[in-house]
Design an enzyme around this catalytic site. Structure first.
Site, PDB file in Angstrom:
ATOM      1  N   SER A 175      39.677  63.730  26.834  1.00  0.00           N
ATOM      2  CA  SER A 175      40.358  63.237  26.514  1.00  0.00           C
ATOM      3  C   SER A 175      40.391  61.225  27.150  1.00  0.00           C
ATOM      4  CB  SER A 175      41.293  63.875  27.963  1.00  0.00           C
ATOM      5  OG  SER A 175      40.324  63.315  29.548  1.00  0.00           O
ATOM      6  N   LYS A 176      41.355  61.267  27.629  1.00  0.00           N
ATOM      7  CA  LYS A 176      41.333  59.499  27.290  1.00  0.00           C
ATOM      8  C   LYS A 176      40.172  59.084  28.627  1.00  0.00           C
ATOM      9  CE  LYS A 176      44.680  56.503  26.974  1.00  0.00           C
ATOM     10  NZ  LYS A 176      44.001  55.745  25.582  1.00  0.00           N
ATOM     11  N   ARG A 177      39.948  60.136  29.339  1.00  0.00           N
ATOM     12  CA  ARG A 177      39.407  59.836  30.871  1.00  0.00           C
ATOM     13  C   ARG A 177      37.850  59.468  30.362  1.00  0.00           C
ATOM     14  NH1 ARG A 177      37.942  63.350  33.546  1.00  0.00           N
ATOM     15  NH2 ARG A 177      38.645  65.989  32.425  1.00  0.00           N
ATOM     16  N   HIS A 178      37.104  59.733  29.204  1.00  0.00           N
ATOM     17  CA  HIS A 178      36.140  60.162  28.582  1.00  0.00           C
ATOM     18  C   HIS A 178      35.885  58.743  27.133  1.00  0.00           C
ATOM     19  CE1 HIS A 178      36.853  64.166  29.297  1.00  0.00           C
ATOM     20  NE2 HIS A 178      35.086  63.816  30.483  1.00  0.00           N
ATOM     21  N   ASN A 179      37.017  57.944  27.668  1.00  0.00           N
ATOM     22  CA  ASN A 179      37.711  56.909  26.944  1.00  0.00           C
ATOM     23  C   ASN A 179      37.488  57.494  25.518  1.00  0.00           C
ATOM     24  OD1 ASN A 179      36.985  54.610  28.887  1.00  0.00           O
ATOM     25  ND2 ASN A 179      35.104  54.701  28.853  1.00  0.00           N
TER      26      ASN A 179
END
Ligand code: GLU
Length: 505
Positions: free
Chosen positions: A261-265
């Site tokens: 997800s976005k959390r993982h860049n």
């Protein structure tokens, strides 16, 4: 039911990428798309782009555009799609409503589906009750008992209803090309909604119809769709259609092993393009998210990927998205890019930062100094950094020194180890003397000229070369001073050395 229908095996392979245009093209979608493309091309088949835009609120033309632009940039080109004249069109689901209406009516007429008049509140209450009793919350089939005539009258009177598929209580099996035999107990699904009305199909129904009509032979998609497959197969069977083959790709995980997800860049494809990742690097990197060649080799061009691809070499376990690996690929591909081509790719980055303006294809104006710089000199600058670039955008940070009159830096940067300001000033004087006397500004000449003089005068090399390099570049790290001086030329190099003296005060 079995998806291994021999009837599909003799047909030309046709795969499809069926994005919903509800967001920007992201890495997970590219992986699905790439694997569909690789397989179709490997088999000499067709690759179809189908836009699944039936979610009217969330679908946007700009997302469709972003998806198409992203795929074109990656070189994943569809044989048929919304902007081609393929014979299986239209390729946007909202342009196919007549088709879904026809099949929805067929399912209703043949009692494979029925109108459901239950209100949202009623369904929610029933769901809560089932959960409280420890049951899976499935629809209880209440409206399946309503006669077709009564349902028609209620619809005609304007009552709201959805269309539910009548699920059979049996096990649905298929042989997935990656997972092997997969069984689903369909009784656990209950009667599921396939359309909000005859002209508002939901995903499973529209996809099942289109995959059949578009003669898709292989459906390659993410593991998250695994449980949709038996639903689509039941719809296909009810309509008298055969089934395609299925391959469900493993989830893409972040380095912490949770769903990417976005959390993982993880960013949309447009972001990687803007940063200066090369399409070859992204394709190669993405191909390895779920596939491997079975050897140590890591670099594969698109034709090589097509040639090597197989479902046997796809794994079931999740694949980790590791940005460091993408960076590695990108550096490798940047190094492989011919210098002229690389320079061409980098020019827009200089223009975007307003460092240069285009005069012609071969000539540019340096904005800050009004000087002209030709393509060959730009290439020379690029050549100094080709080995070190990770992303194209890094060229700006590395080479902006060539596009300013004078660099800006703190005077302490001029100090080599424990030098005093006075020693640095002496070094700069020496450099000014050496460069002023230079008979040529060609880098090899400059190097010999300076190093010989340093040796003859018994000076410390670092104490001369470090301040020289910093005075020319204003940077902690850069290419060597002679290569840089050659490009800057005598006037600008001397100007920068004099400026260093001024900074020293
Ligand atoms: N529109 C669906 C999605 O974007 C397609 C899934 C499929 O390939 O069937 O997830």
């Amino acid at each position: 039911m079995n998806s291994d229908l021999s009837q599909t095996q003799s047909k030309k392979v046709r795969t499809r990428f069926a994005p919903s245009p509800t967001g920007f093209l992201h890495i997970g979608s590219v992986r699905t798309c790439l694997f569909n493309f690789l397989y179709a091309k490997k088999m000499g088949g067709d690759f179809v782009l189908r836009i699944e835009d039936t979610d009217k609120e969330r679908s946007k033309p700009e997302f469709e555009e972003d998806i198409k632009q992203g795929l074109k940039w990656l070189g994943i080109i569809w044989d048929e799609g919304p902007d081609t004249n393929g014979k299986f069109g239209p390729y946007r689901q909202m342009d196919r409503l007549d088709i879904y209406e026809k099949y929805a009516r067929q399912l209703l007429d043949q009692s494979h589906a029925y109108y459901c008049f239950c209100s949202e509140e009623e369904l929610e209450a029933k769901k809560q009750e089932m959960v409280a009793r420890g049951h899976a919350p499935i629809y209880d089939g209440k409206c399946s008992n309503i006669s077709k005539e009564e349902a028609q009258q209620r619809i005609a009177a304007g009552e709201k209803a959805v269309i539910r598929f009548k699920t059979q209580n049996k096990v649905i099996s298929f042989t997935d090309l990656i997972w092997g035999k997969v069984d689903f107990d369909a009784s656990l699904f209950g009667d599921f909604v396939i359309a909000k009305d005859t002209r508002s199909p939901l995903y499973n129904f529209a996809a099942a119809v289109d995959d059949y009509l578009m003669e898709i032979t292989h459906i390659v998609r993410g593991e998250e769709h695994l449980s949709n497959t038996p639903r689509q197969m039941m719809i296909q069977s009810a309509l008298g259609f055969g089934h395609p083959q299925y391959a469900h790709l493993p989830l893409i995980l972040g380095p912490d092993k949770t769903k990417l997800s976005k959390r993982h860049n993880a960013e949309p494809v447009g972001y990687y393009k803007q940063k200066g990742y090369l399409p070859q690097a992204l394709n190669n990197f993405i191909a390895f998210l779920g596939w491997n060649p079975g050897t140590e080799r890591e670099m594969f061009s698109m034709p090589e990927l097509i040639n090597e691809f197989s479902f046997e070499r796809c794994r079931k376990s999740g694949s980790i998205f590791n940005i460091a690996k993408l960076d590695w690929y990108n550096g490798m591909y940047i190094r492989q890019t011919p210098l002229d081509k690389l320079t061409e790719l980098l020019i827009p980055y200089y223009q975007e930062k307003n460092l240069i303006e285009k005069i012609s294809d071969r000539e540019f104006k340096i904005t800050a100094t009004n000087q002209t710089i030709d393509f060959a000199t730009l290439s020379l600058i690029v050549s100094l950094y080709q080995e070190r670039l990770v992303k194209l955008e890094d060229i700006i940070e590395a080479t902006d020194l060539f596009f300013v009159e004078l660099p800006s830096y703190e005077k302490d940067l001029l100090l080599f180890k424990d030098m005093t300001y006075q020693q640095v000033a002496n070094s700069i004087d020496k450099c000014i003397e050496l460069l002023s006397n230079a008979e040529s500004f060609q880098k090899d000449y400059l190097q010999t000229h300076c190093l010989n003089a340093i040796q003859e005068a018994n000076l410390n090399r670092g104490q001369i070369l470090w301040p020289l390099r910093v005075a020319l570049t204003g940077k902690k790290a850069s290419a060597g001073p002679f290569e840089i001086a050659e490009i800057l030329g005598k006037d600008l190099s001397l100007k920068r050395l004099n400026f260093a003296k001024k900074i020293l005060g």
